[in-house]
Motif scaffolding. Structure first.
Motif, PDB file in Angstrom:
ATOM      1  N   ASN A  11      -0.924   8.588   6.372  1.00 54.53           N
ATOM      2  CA  ASN A  11      -1.911   7.553   6.057  1.00 54.53           C
ATOM      3  C   ASN A  11      -2.050   7.529   4.545  1.00 54.53           C
ATOM      4  N   VAL A  12      -1.962   6.353   3.951  1.00 56.77           N
ATOM      5  CA  VAL A  12      -1.990   6.228   2.495  1.00 56.77           C
ATOM      6  C   VAL A  12      -3.184   5.387   2.062  1.00 56.77           C
ATOM      7  N   SER A  13      -3.935   5.885   1.097  1.00 58.72           N
ATOM      8  CA  SER A  13      -5.104   5.162   0.577  1.00 58.72           C
ATOM      9  C   SER A  13      -4.653   4.056  -0.367  1.00 58.72           C
ATOM     10  N   LEU A  14      -5.110   2.846  -0.117  1.00 57.87           N
ATOM     11  CA  LEU A  14      -4.763   1.715  -0.974  1.00 57.87           C
ATOM     12  C   LEU A  14      -5.835   0.647  -0.807  1.00 57.87           C
ATOM     13  N   ASP A  15      -6.570   0.351  -1.884  1.00 59.60           N
ATOM     14  CA  ASP A  15      -7.720  -0.541  -1.814  1.00 59.60           C
ATOM     15  C   ASP A  15      -7.475  -1.931  -2.374  1.00 59.60           C
ATOM     16  N   THR A  16      -6.371  -2.106  -3.095  1.00 65.69           N
ATOM     17  CA  THR A  16      -6.069  -3.407  -3.685  1.00 65.69           C
ATOM     18  C   THR A  16      -4.595  -3.443  -4.064  1.00 65.69           C
ATOM     19  N   LEU A  17      -4.044  -4.653  -4.158  1.00 67.96           N
ATOM     20  CA  LEU A  17      -2.665  -4.828  -4.632  1.00 67.96           C
ATOM     21  C   LEU A  17      -2.636  -5.360  -6.060  1.00 67.96           C
ATOM     22  N   ASN A  18      -3.779  -5.433  -6.670  1.00 64.98           N
ATOM     23  CA  ASN A  18      -3.882  -5.834  -8.072  1.00 64.98           C
ATOM     24  C   ASN A  18      -3.748  -4.574  -8.928  1.00 64.98           C
ATOM     25  N   PRO A  19      -2.673  -4.436  -9.716  1.00 62.55           N
ATOM     26  CA  PRO A  19      -2.453  -3.193 -10.463  1.00 62.55           C
ATOM     27  C   PRO A  19      -3.549  -2.861 -11.471  1.00 62.55           C
ATOM     28  N   VAL A  20      -4.140  -3.883 -12.081  1.00 66.20           N
ATOM     29  CA  VAL A  20      -5.220  -3.646 -13.039  1.00 66.20           C
ATOM     30  C   VAL A  20      -6.463  -3.148 -12.311  1.00 66.20           C
ATOM     31  N   LYS A  21      -6.785  -3.794 -11.217  1.00 66.66           N
ATOM     32  CA  LYS A  21      -7.949  -3.394 -10.430  1.00 66.66           C
ATOM     33  C   LYS A  21      -7.741  -2.011  -9.827  1.00 66.66           C
ATOM     34  N   TYR A  22      -6.508  -1.716  -9.374  1.00 67.12           N
ATOM     35  CA  TYR A  22      -6.208  -0.395  -8.831  1.00 67.12           C
ATOM     36  C   TYR A  22      -6.448   0.680  -9.893  1.00 67.12           C
ATOM     37  N   ARG A  23      -6.014   0.401 -11.110  1.00 65.54           N
ATOM     38  CA  ARG A  23      -6.208   1.360 -12.207  1.00 65.54           C
ATOM     39  C   ARG A  23      -7.695   1.577 -12.473  1.00 65.54           C
ATOM     40  N   GLU A  24      -8.487   0.514 -12.369  1.00 62.08           N
ATOM     41  CA  GLU A  24      -9.930   0.632 -12.595  1.00 62.08           C
ATOM     42  C   GLU A  24     -10.603   1.438 -11.486  1.00 62.08           C
ATOM     43  N   ILE A  25     -10.273   1.135 -10.237  1.00 56.22           N
ATOM     44  CA  ILE A  25     -10.883   1.830  -9.098  1.00 56.22           C
ATOM     45  C   ILE A  25     -10.574   3.316  -9.139  1.00 56.22           C
ATOM     46  N   THR A  26      -9.310   3.642  -9.434  1.00 62.27           N
ATOM     47  CA  THR A  26      -8.858   5.039  -9.402  1.00 62.27           C
ATOM     48  C   THR A  26      -9.008   5.745 -10.740  1.00 62.27           C
ATOM     49  N   ARG A  27      -9.458   4.993 -11.740  1.00 64.83           N
ATOM     50  CA  ARG A  27      -9.610   5.502 -13.103  1.00 64.83           C
ATOM     51  C   ARG A  27      -8.294   6.063 -13.644  1.00 64.83           C
ATOM     52  N   GLY A  28      -7.278   5.199 -13.595  1.00 64.69           N
ATOM     53  CA  GLY A  28      -6.016   5.566 -14.236  1.00 64.69           C
ATOM     54  C   GLY A  28      -4.799   5.587 -13.339  1.00 64.69           C
ATOM     55  N   GLY A  29      -4.952   5.297 -12.062  1.00 62.73           N
ATOM     56  CA  GLY A  29      -3.832   5.359 -11.133  1.00 62.73           C
ATOM     57  C   GLY A  29      -2.805   4.258 -11.358  1.00 62.73           C
ATOM     58  N   ASP A  30      -1.565   4.520 -10.925  1.00 58.74           N
ATOM     59  CA  ASP A  30      -0.449   3.593 -11.082  1.00 58.74           C
ATOM     60  C   ASP A  30      -0.076   3.037  -9.711  1.00 58.74           C
ATOM     61  N   LEU A  31      -0.342   1.762  -9.480  1.00 58.81           N
ATOM     62  CA  LEU A  31      -0.077   1.140  -8.190  1.00 58.81           C
ATOM     63  C   LEU A  31       1.398   1.216  -7.819  1.00 58.81           C
ATOM     64  N   LEU A  32       2.284   1.087  -8.787  1.00 61.16           N
ATOM     65  CA  LEU A  32       3.715   1.099  -8.504  1.00 61.16           C
ATOM     66  C   LEU A  32       4.140   2.403  -7.819  1.00 61.16           C
ATOM     67  N   LYS A  33       3.556   3.522  -8.238  1.00 57.10           N
ATOM     68  CA  LYS A  33       3.900   4.807  -7.622  1.00 57.10           C
ATOM     69  C   LYS A  33       3.529   4.820  -6.140  1.00 57.10           C
ATOM     70  N   VAL A  34       2.408   4.197  -5.816  1.00 58.84           N
ATOM     71  CA  VAL A  34       1.983   4.139  -4.417  1.00 58.84           C
ATOM     72  C   VAL A  34       2.935   3.272  -3.604  1.00 58.84           C
ATOM     73  N   ILE A  35       3.301   2.116  -4.138  1.00 58.69           N
ATOM     74  CA  ILE A  35       4.233   1.224  -3.445  1.00 58.69           C
ATOM     75  C   ILE A  35       5.561   1.929  -3.212  1.00 58.69           C
ATOM     76  N   GLU A  36       6.055   2.622  -4.221  1.00 59.02           N
ATOM     77  CA  GLU A  36       7.313   3.363  -4.073  1.00 59.02           C
ATOM     78  C   GLU A  36       7.167   4.483  -3.047  1.00 59.02           C
ATOM     79  N   GLY A  37       5.988   5.101  -3.009  1.00 52.25           N
ATOM     80  CA  GLY A  37       5.731   6.146  -2.029  1.00 52.25           C
ATOM     81  C   GLY A  37       5.713   5.607  -0.609  1.00 52.25           C
ATOM     82  N   LEU A  38       5.113   4.449  -0.426  1.00 55.00           N
ATOM     83  CA  LEU A  38       5.093   3.805   0.884  1.00 55.00           C
ATOM     84  C   LEU A  38       6.508   3.488   1.355  1.00 55.00           C
ATOM     85  N   GLU A  39       7.315   2.969   0.462  1.00 58.80           N
ATOM     86  CA  GLU A  39       8.704   2.637   0.807  1.00 58.80           C
ATOM     87  C   GLU A  39       9.491   3.895   1.173  1.00 58.80           C
TER      88      GLU A  39
END
Length: 266
Positions: free
Chosen positions: A116-144
């Motif tokens: 199960n993978v935590s993901l609250d938005t597909l907007n990379p800027v918003k993802y960085r704000e929610i997670t305080r620095g997270g990289d959305l691309l890493k999550v997408i690559e992890g899902l794949e």
């Protein structure tokens, strides 16, 4: 094994660390948290002993959580140890996905069934704000990577927080539909206030059908997420701690002022 309200308890959630590489604003303060001492964290051998006993009592579903479980050194070794316990039909992990790209193959080869993978938005800027620095691309690559390695079904956990929008919801629904991921919406919870609801697309938060116990990273067996009760497996021994957690599991959760999500895994 059944509790005193005749609920079948067959699910154990195991927090392996209180550390996390993200600082999601609904889970952690920006400055981080005071971490447990190394010696207070259960060893892999201790975790395996608790899980083995739980399985002997009817548990057949085990989920590894954190913090972020993939931050724990050699966590693949723990997966291998647990997958060798006869009777576990479903061995899974909740993760933020940022390390999955590199570890998905090893996890699958060691016996992990799914993630199960935590993901609250597909907007990379918003993802960085929610997670305080997270990289959305890493999550997408992890899902794949998880999907390629057969860690199926891959489920997406989305928290409905203060900045969650209809656009976020629709984008996530479309993304999951196109890629074969299962999507679950989880309303933001408050341990102190005792606010929670049934998971949309899942079974969490449904007290009358609750089938789980939780093991914290420092060895407390907790009968309920929204309860201050916890029974120390080191002090009491696994058998006694398990019996107390099972027999004292409440009909419904209320509040929890003694623990936090990052130490219980939510």
């Amino acid at each position: 094994m059944y509790d005193r309200f005749n609920r079948k308890i067959n699910y154990l959630r195991v927090s392996v660390t209180d550390k996390c590489n993200l600082r999601c604003y609904y889970c952690m303060p920006a400055e981080g948290v005071k971490l447990l001492r190394h010696e207070d964290i259960l060893s892999y051998e201790e975790i395996t002993d608790v899980v083995r006993y739980a399985v002997s009592q009817g548990v057949d579903k085990v989920r590894l959580t954190g913090g972020e479980p993939l931050l724990r050194r050699d966590v693949v070794k723990l997966v291998q140890m647990l997958s060798g316990i006869k009777g576990i039909r479903d061995l899974s992990m909740s993760t933020n996905g940022t390390y999955l790209k590199d570890l998905a193959a090893d996890l699958a080869n060691s016996g992990l069934n799914r993630v199960n993978v935590s993901l609250d938005t597909l907007n990379p800027v918003k993802y960085r704000e929610i997670t305080r620095g997270g990289d959305l691309l890493k999550v997408i690559e992890g899902l794949e990577a998880a999907q390629r390695q057969g860690l199926l079904p891959v489920k997406i956990n989305t928290v409905i927080h203060r900045d969650f929008t209809d656009e976020d919801r629709e984008q996530l629904k479309d993304f999951c539909s196109r890629n074969g991921f299962e999507l679950r919406f989880i309303r933001e919870m408050d341990l102190d206030e005792g606010t929670f609801s049934v998971v949309e697309g899942g079974s969490g938060g449904d007290c009358k059908n609750c089938n789980r116990l939780r093991l914290t990273s420092d060895g407390k067996l907790k009968p309920c997420l929204f309860s201050d009760m916890g029974y120390d497996v080191r002090e009491l021994g696994t058998k006694k701690a398990y019996e107390l957690a099972l027999s004292n599991k409440p009909r419904s959760g209320s509040t929890n002022t003694s623990c936090t999500f990052y130490r219980m895994g939510g």
